[in-house]
Motif scaffolding. Sequence first.
Motif, PDB file in Angstrom:
ATOM      1  N   GLU A   1      33.411 -22.777  24.577  1.00 11.19           N
ATOM      2  CA  GLU A   1      32.725 -23.614  25.899  1.00 11.19           C
ATOM      3  C   GLU A   1      32.569 -22.332  27.168  1.00 11.19           C
ATOM      4  OE1 GLU A   1      35.585 -24.472  28.672  1.00 11.19           O
ATOM      5  OE2 GLU A   1      36.622 -23.246  27.918  1.00 11.19           O
ATOM      6  N   THR A   2      31.779 -22.823  27.738  1.00  6.43           N
ATOM      7  CA  THR A   2      30.696 -22.057  28.891  1.00  6.43           C
ATOM      8  C   THR A   2      31.626 -20.914  28.967  1.00  6.43           C
ATOM      9  OG1 THR A   2      30.675 -23.998  30.297  1.00  6.43           O
ATOM     10  CG2 THR A   2      28.893 -23.189  29.255  1.00  6.43           C
ATOM     11  N   TYR A   3      33.287 -21.892  29.330  1.00 10.25           N
ATOM     12  CA  TYR A   3      33.878 -20.877  30.739  1.00 10.25           C
ATOM     13  C   TYR A   3      34.226 -19.296  30.093  1.00 10.25           C
ATOM     14  CZ  TYR A   3      36.770 -18.054  33.474  1.00 10.25           C
ATOM     15  OH  TYR A   3      37.779 -17.414  34.122  1.00 10.25           O
ATOM     16  N   THR A   4      34.295 -19.404  27.964  1.00 15.92           N
ATOM     17  CA  THR A   4      34.822 -18.267  27.230  1.00 15.92           C
ATOM     18  C   THR A   4      33.757 -18.017  27.360  1.00 15.92           C
ATOM     19  OG1 THR A   4      35.837 -19.884  26.552  1.00 15.92           O
ATOM     20  CG2 THR A   4      36.083 -18.151  25.196  1.00 15.92           C
ATOM     21  N   LEU A   5      32.557 -17.966  27.013  1.00 15.31           N
ATOM     22  CA  LEU A   5      31.315 -17.222  26.856  1.00 15.31           C
ATOM     23  C   LEU A   5      31.265 -16.598  27.910  1.00 15.31           C
ATOM     24  CD1 LEU A   5      29.113 -17.721  25.364  1.00 15.31           C
ATOM     25  CD2 LEU A   5      27.579 -19.114  26.652  1.00 15.31           C
ATOM     26  N   PHE A   6      32.008 -17.103  29.676  1.00 16.07           N
ATOM     27  CA  PHE A   6      31.480 -15.992  30.532  1.00 16.07           C
ATOM     28  C   PHE A   6      32.754 -15.000  30.785  1.00 16.07           C
ATOM     29  CE2 PHE A   6      33.671 -16.083  35.075  1.00 16.07           C
ATOM     30  CZ  PHE A   6      32.063 -15.286  35.822  1.00 16.07           C
ATOM     31  N   VAL A   7      33.810 -14.835  30.406  1.00 12.86           N
ATOM     32  CA  VAL A   7      34.218 -14.464  29.759  1.00 12.86           C
ATOM     33  C   VAL A   7      34.253 -13.401  28.878  1.00 12.86           C
ATOM     34  CG1 VAL A   7      37.085 -13.898  29.402  1.00 12.86           C
ATOM     35  CG2 VAL A   7      36.631 -16.467  30.565  1.00 12.86           C
ATOM     36  N   PHE A   8      33.570 -13.840  27.967  1.00 14.55           N
ATOM     37  CA  PHE A   8      33.296 -12.598  26.916  1.00 14.55           C
ATOM     38  C   PHE A   8      31.773 -11.362  27.917  1.00 14.55           C
ATOM     39  CE2 PHE A   8      35.023 -14.822  23.820  1.00 14.55           C
ATOM     40  CZ  PHE A   8      35.633 -13.415  23.010  1.00 14.55           C
ATOM     41  N   TYR A   9      31.221 -12.416  28.382  1.00 13.44           N
ATOM     42  CA  TYR A   9      30.319 -12.159  28.794  1.00 13.44           C
ATOM     43  C   TYR A   9      30.633 -10.552  30.290  1.00 13.44           C
ATOM     44  CZ  TYR A   9      26.774 -10.538  32.886  1.00 13.44           C
ATOM     45  OH  TYR A   9      26.654  -9.766  33.930  1.00 13.44           O
ATOM     46  N   THR A  10      32.014 -10.806  30.801  1.00 10.85           N
ATOM     47  CA  THR A  10      32.653  -9.846  31.251  1.00 10.85           C
ATOM     48  C   THR A  10      33.071  -8.661  30.519  1.00 10.85           C
ATOM     49  OG1 THR A  10      33.658 -11.911  32.663  1.00 10.85           O
ATOM     50  CG2 THR A  10      33.998  -9.678  33.808  1.00 10.85           C
TER      51      THR A  10
ATOM     52  N   LEU B   1      39.509 -19.317  22.903  1.00 11.74           N
ATOM     53  CA  LEU B   1      40.313 -20.278  22.478  1.00 11.74           C
ATOM     54  C   LEU B   1      41.963 -21.089  23.225  1.00 11.74           C
ATOM     55  CD1 LEU B   1      40.207 -20.091  18.066  1.00 11.74           C
ATOM     56  CD2 LEU B   1      38.435 -20.918  20.064  1.00 11.74           C
ATOM     57  N   ALA B   2      42.486 -20.352  23.483  1.00  5.78           N
ATOM     58  CA  ALA B   2      43.676 -20.372  24.233  1.00  5.78           C
ATOM     59  C   ALA B   2      43.549 -20.985  26.062  1.00  5.78           C
ATOM     60  CB  ALA B   2      44.730 -19.026  24.696  1.00  5.78           C
ATOM     61  N   VAL B   3      42.712 -20.683  26.436  1.00  8.52           N
ATOM     62  CA  VAL B   3      41.768 -21.136  27.856  1.00  8.52           C
ATOM     63  C   VAL B   3      41.162 -21.821  27.176  1.00  8.52           C
ATOM     64  CG1 VAL B   3      42.419 -18.581  29.021  1.00  8.52           C
ATOM     65  CG2 VAL B   3      39.909 -19.076  27.533  1.00  8.52           C
ATOM     66  N   SER B   4      40.588 -22.139  26.387  1.00  8.99           N
ATOM     67  CA  SER B   4      39.490 -23.381  26.829  1.00  8.99           C
ATOM     68  C   SER B   4      40.342 -24.822  26.766  1.00  8.99           C
ATOM     69  CB  SER B   4      38.819 -23.257  25.676  1.00  8.99           C
ATOM     70  OG  SER B   4      39.652 -23.335  24.130  1.00  8.99           O
ATOM     71  N   VAL B   5      40.641 -26.062  28.074  1.00  4.43           N
ATOM     72  CA  VAL B   5      40.642 -26.822  27.530  1.00  4.43           C
ATOM     73  C   VAL B   5      39.743 -28.211  26.794  1.00  4.43           C
ATOM     74  CG1 VAL B   5      42.243 -25.922  29.311  1.00  4.43           C
ATOM     75  CG2 VAL B   5      39.912 -26.514  30.183  1.00  4.43           C
ATOM     76  N   GLU B   6      40.922 -29.036  26.556  1.00 10.73           N
ATOM     77  CA  GLU B   6      39.622 -30.107  25.643  1.00 10.73           C
ATOM     78  C   GLU B   6      39.755 -31.248  26.871  1.00 10.73           C
ATOM     79  OE1 GLU B   6      37.828 -29.889  23.045  1.00 10.73           O
ATOM     80  OE2 GLU B   6      38.060 -27.805  22.611  1.00 10.73           O
ATOM     81  N   CYS B   7      38.553 -31.532  27.475  1.00  5.14           N
ATOM     82  CA  CYS B   7      38.441 -33.118  28.176  1.00  5.14           C
ATOM     83  C   CYS B   7      38.155 -34.214  27.673  1.00  5.14           C
ATOM     84  CB  CYS B   7      37.256 -32.543  29.046  1.00  5.14           C
ATOM     85  SG  CYS B   7      36.762 -30.785  29.616  1.00  5.14           S
TER      86      CYS B   7
ATOM     87  N   ARG C   1      33.912 -19.407  37.904  1.00  9.23           N
ATOM     88  CA  ARG C   1      35.731 -19.915  37.121  1.00  9.23           C
ATOM     89  C   ARG C   1      35.504 -21.784  37.264  1.00  9.23           C
ATOM     90  NH1 ARG C   1      40.563 -17.601  35.155  1.00  9.23           N
ATOM     91  NH2 ARG C   1      42.097 -19.283  36.364  1.00  9.23           N
ATOM     92  N   LEU C   2      35.254 -22.096  38.485  1.00 18.21           N
ATOM     93  CA  LEU C   2      35.442 -23.273  38.863  1.00 18.21           C
ATOM     94  C   LEU C   2      34.896 -24.567  38.261  1.00 18.21           C
ATOM     95  CD1 LEU C   2      36.645 -22.848  43.087  1.00 18.21           C
ATOM     96  CD2 LEU C   2      37.768 -24.120  40.991  1.00 18.21           C
ATOM     97  N   ILE C   3      33.281 -23.871  37.829  1.00 18.52           N
ATOM     98  CA  ILE C   3      32.603 -24.569  37.656  1.00 18.52           C
ATOM     99  C   ILE C   3      32.911 -24.497  36.056  1.00 18.52           C
ATOM    100  CG2 ILE C   3      30.198 -25.359  37.355  1.00 18.52           C
ATOM    101  CD1 ILE C   3      29.524 -24.060  39.710  1.00 18.52           C
ATOM    102  N   LEU C   4      32.616 -23.712  35.238  1.00 17.90           N
ATOM    103  CA  LEU C   4      32.888 -23.162  33.823  1.00 17.90           C
ATOM    104  C   LEU C   4      34.936 -23.579  33.258  1.00 17.90           C
ATOM    105  CD1 LEU C   4      30.694 -20.083  33.834  1.00 17.90           C
ATOM    106  CD2 LEU C   4      29.807 -22.652  33.897  1.00 17.90           C
ATOM    107  N   LYS C   5      34.988 -22.744  33.962  1.00 14.67           N
ATOM    108  CA  LYS C   5      36.178 -23.733  33.065  1.00 14.67           C
ATOM    109  C   LYS C   5      36.933 -24.820  33.745  1.00 14.67           C
ATOM    110  CE  LYS C   5      41.309 -21.498  32.969  1.00 14.67           C
ATOM    111  NZ  LYS C   5      41.856 -19.818  33.842  1.00 14.67           N
ATOM    112  N   ASP C   6      37.191 -24.463  35.269  1.00 13.69           N
ATOM    113  CA  ASP C   6      38.149 -25.719  35.732  1.00 13.69           C
ATOM    114  C   ASP C   6      36.864 -26.635  35.428  1.00 13.69           C
ATOM    115  OD1 ASP C   6      39.842 -24.035  35.885  1.00 13.69           O
ATOM    116  OD2 ASP C   6      39.432 -23.391  37.761  1.00 13.69           O
TER     117      ASP C   6
END
Lengths: 313, 496, 290, 407
Positions: A26-35, D24-30, D104-109
């Motif tokens: 998902e996009t956030y992990t993408l963001f983490v990898f970018y960092t 994978l750990a951080v990716s939360v399933e909606c 972070r808020l937009i993408l992760k949370d």
Amino acid sequence: MPKRWMPYSLLTFCLAGLVILPYFIETYTLFVFYTLFLYISLAQSWNLLGGYSGLISLGHAAFFGLGAYATALTAKYLGFHFLSAALIGGMAAAIFSVAMAIPTFRLHGIYFAIGTIVIAEAVRLWMINWDVAGGPLGIHFPADCGTSLKGFYYVMMAIAGLATALPTVILKTKLGFGLRAIRDNEASAENMGVNIFRAKLSVFAISAFVAGITGGIHAVKMSTIEPSSIFEATWSLSTINMVIIGGIGTISGPIFGAAFFTCLAELLADYYTYQLLLTGIILVLIMRFVPTGIWGWLRKTRSVKRLGRVLFA
Amino acid sequence: MLLELEHITKNFGALTAVSDLSFSISAGEVMGIMGPNGSGKTTLLNLIMGVFSPDRGEIHFNGTKISRLSTHVISCRGIGRTFQIPQPFHQMTVLENLMVGMLYGKGHRSPKSTRNESLAIIERVGLTGRIDTEAAQLGLLDLKRLELARALSLAPRLLLLDEIAAGLVPSEFAVLKQLILELKNQGYTILIIEHILSLIFDVSDRILVLNFGQRVAEGPPEAISNDPKVQRVYLGSKDKNDTLTSQQATSPTAGKTEREVLLDLKRVNAGYGDFQALFDVSFDVRKGEIKALIGVNGAGKTTLIRIINRQLPIISGEILFRGRSIVQAQPHQVVNLGITQCIEGRKLFPELTVLENLELGAYCWRARQRRRGTLERVYNLFPALKDRSNQIAGTLSGGEQQMVAVGRALMSLPDFIMFDEISLGLAPRVIDALYEAIIRINQEEGTTVLLVEQNVHRSLAVADRASIIERGRIALSGTAEQLNEDEQVKKVYFGF
Amino acid sequence: MSLFTFTAGAVNGLLLGGLYAITALGFSMVFGVMRLVNIPHGEILVLGAFLSYFISPALGFDPLLTIVLVAPILFFIGYLIQRWLLNPVMGKGIEPVLLTAFALSSIAHSLFILFWSVNTRTITTRYSDQGLKLAGLNVALMYLIAFCLSVVGLLGIHLFITRTYLGKAIRAAAQDPETARVMGINVKSIYALTYAIAAGIAALGGTLIGMIYSFSPASGLPWLLKGLVIVVLGGMGSIVGTLLGGVILGVAEELGAAAFGIGYRDIIGLLIFLLVLYIRPTGLFGRSSA
Amino acid sequence: MSIRVRTNYLVIAACFYLTLSFALAVSVECAETPKEIKIGTSILLTGKGAAFGPYMKWGYSTPIDDINKSGGLYLSKYGKKLPVNLIVYDDESRPEKAAQNIERLILKDKVCALLSPAGPPTVIPTGIIAEREKIPMVAALCPIRAFLSAGKQWNYVWDVFFDELEMTEQQFLLMDTVESNRKVALFTNNDPDGVVMGNFWSKNAQKFKYEVVYHAKFPVMTTEFSDLIRRAQEGQAEIMIGQCYVPEAIALWRQMRVLGYKPKAAFFEKGGEPAEWWKANGQAAQGTCVTGYWHPSLGYPGAKDLRQRFEKETGLPYSQHIADTYAICQILLDAIRRAGSLDPKEINGAISETNKTFVVGPVKFKRGGPDGNTCGLSSVVLQWQNGETQIVYPKKLATAGFICPLP
């Protein structure tokens, strides 16, 4: 499969994995990898100085920031595509590094470190006062810079790859031999006919170039830059932390350090202060007990070699 | 003429390292330079290599002026230099070490192309087995070989060898000597600096003897070895010290030798890194005597002192002081036990006044309370210091500085005091004064003295007993009288 | 720039110079004695300010009096830092000690935030916003006090270094550690002591900063940079040099700011720094031996 | 050597998988039907603007707590009440960090809407990200002109605050009510507010026939003001207007007293606002003015209670910023309720139709045009009197007389 192909196939496998990754996570992990890639590029570029030529520079933020600014200016006012703009950013940083070398290369060891940090600070203050670059307000791009987060992911990955490949390539060239000689024993290197100033200068410029491009891409990605953050000494320091924690003068060390740093930053994202504290403590411990850095230390201990043997046997 | 030096002078502040020196080497010649410590030999090499630039005079190499060029340019012109202490690129393999020279010195483009030539050189110096070994892993002999190989990798027209045999055991020494002879036969032009005179005498066509940066003598080996001037430089002059011997005679030498042992070294091995400087040294000093330790430099005299006051760890062996082991002690604790050294080259605190320097001598608690009294004693030992007491130490003359150094050592109320080369680079008159002082210290205070010297006659004249150290081994021991026959000593010194 | 603003600037700069000097003194000592760039110096100053800020009202002391209490505390902390954290990593090349120093400063910084939040504070007293007229131009009373105290402090340290036995030992250790050791001086503990003294002085500097300006956990860095400039101007470890360096910097900043606009105030200091380093890598009044 | 090469690649792989597993750990399933309404914000709990932190935090979280006490917000799309979850990160007053937080808020949370950080330096970069990701954001404490100075058309970011153009007139309008030599000294720092307002003041001064005898422009976090003050003194400016952060304001005001520069009236925008200003200066701050947009005495619904409630709950003296942030949070909640879903687009639409009176007064956003997506609040001049801010202008709203000249 013959043994010696093993590492290469493994490497290609990893790269392939990274290339297809965006389509699974998902996009956030993408963001983490970018960092992560961003950190890797910075760490590798600094490692060229600190690790392979004994130039302990604390002014890396200046290269990063100047790259960002040059990119932003060219992209915004000359309407360059952001990739070519980033290239220009890199060159700007490289040119600046040459100018910076003139006063600082006269200095040695600790004085060099001081000189570089002071120059970086001076550049920051100058940018804050320089109205052409928007002074303290910095520069905002149009938000739609032509690519998505995925795009940045791939670009930054490419740069990280380049940054990682650079030392490996350079070390095989004439320059590489000169640098290693200088790092081991400067006086002796000079006796072997190495032109120390030129060798140092070239590596300084190369390193600055990489840091500059990285900064440029990051600027576009942020789509807004502002002097007091883009020139912040934190950039230099955390870069150095990564290299040191990972293992100075090794190729994997910076990658290791960057990964470590990214994870730490993510886990403690909500507690920045504790992150600062923890990084500090870790650094003190590493300096005290494993000055060669975690990776440098692992490499010495048999276990990893044995692990390697097990895997590749 | 391949290399020409014309009226070269080099000063470091007050002291003149090289003064108005001229000589030249023609192609294919092997020239040796010898001289006691501090006679400006290494400075000379640094001047040639452009590490320092001469204050006066010019250096020409193969027709062109090279003085005031930077080092890397000079070495690219074809001068290969080896260092006294090998300085390889530790984290690079033997092969890579050479490749650096090939690429930069010889101007190759790509590392690959240099491989074969490098291998040829490696074979010539006999490192074939070690091609891919990191320099850090090499033993001393191999390091010396590598040092040579690195110099050769520049395809030099001239080789500068700086004390290349220093610290080698006899077997290794033979090998290296052979190697250098081969190079000579291959027609290399060589400038060799050596203390191990047997090497220099056998290798060189012509020898230049330096002292105080000036030419003492020049000529073929035989002439040099029989030249009285040269012998005086090394052994010190005999006629000078009648006064002392007479004093010596009056002093109760008899019985001193039976006294109890104060300091006792048992089979001590020590060194710096992989450079072993002392081999199974057993050595003792008895209470109240003056013991002399004689040897050319590089023989391990200073190392011996450094291990006695624990500045240097020992590899194996035992050091007893008053019967108790001091191996575990820290340098600053040793002083409290009553051991002091008067360091070679004085090592005053240059920006402190004479008085401050002396006071600091009495830093250890034992001496601190009684420092006023001690100070008086030092002053009447060296009246010259009293009226200079507020002068900045750095501005004193060499002799005065040496006096301060001796005084500073005395300030710690030592039972045992070591003088390291106190006569180094001083005028005979000053040396006399210092030696008288030493005798007084020994006789009036009953302080035990270890006298470390190159100057054989002087030291033997005042000593009760003496040992001669040669390449890290005690070669000879006995009473001063026994050793005083020149032949034996000469043998040690000149190796024939 | 009118003559009035010029003279006023010069006087202001002179007085500030005193303050700068005392804030840089500790840094200069540490640098001079053990060639250690004491990155946490800024934080130590800030700590001094914090302590005075809290102790002064708590005990109802005048802030300047609290220094008597704060100095020993900092002295103690400084001693521990050098003894346990810095000594072990010294003499192993520049990275270990330099980075440990960096780490310490960021640790201190984050601890400040955790304990006292990031808010900006100032130490106020009855006289902290008094002004007085000197020859027709207004001068802050505090600036004058700061200047005098600084000069006194510098003088005190100068006497300590030159007159006392310990001071001599410190100078000896600075000039030639190896020989000092042979003299029976325990160099490591001398180092710890030096650092402790440096920290102790920071109590004075920090308190004055807190009284004249405002301080927050983040305000360490600018003072560290000032320290750097002053040391390079004044030569490391030389106390007279430090005072001179401080005054030069103070005046240069004031006049520079008056001439090119206050935005360039800090840059001027840094440019001087680079210039000096370029001309003379060991500082103007510094030892050339170092 | 060779084994090292291998282990090098080995560690590359190791890092790669380490990070991957972490990823994978951080990716939360909606889940299909959301459990809660996620709103995010990044505020300056620490850093140079920290003085405003507590007010913002309270202002943002209070309405949400209220909603949650009443069981949550009813969303028509899911036909049930959902609790609101406000995710707060600290940005240390650093734009860089704020941008990271918002990303972070937009993408992760996966928040469906954002409440902005404080002040143009952080609002603009974060706003740009919100625009890129098409997530609605309502901005607080971001003066309108600075907000528009980003030079782009805002679609997803909405700003409710005072308008510098109007605000920078207040000082002169107020000064017209008393005697002065009409000479003004400006002290503006170089952050966006400072720059923008600095220019407006220079313009308005002419318009109102005042003369700006000296305009000091200083970088953020300047500590030494003597030279600037002397120049203002030389110009005999009787009116002093400053725009800077609290620490700067404190230092400036103190050094003015020290150097004996005593204008008739002193305005400290931003820096002179929060309670910390009075705390630091005490009685010395008596009579200093700051332009505001809110005061408990303004007759808007819940204005009085808001102050009491804040002071009761936190024990801190109130600041007008609790009102702005409180209102903004209400605006967003109201919009989400009307949208009845968590789709950012719909919420954004709902925000655009906001037309209601909140604790800061009536709110209706301008649409399109040069000043699109903004809603100006009318400004008043507040003066510190014995630890309280009193409205001294406009007259009809005044809660106390204007103390002039300064005591």
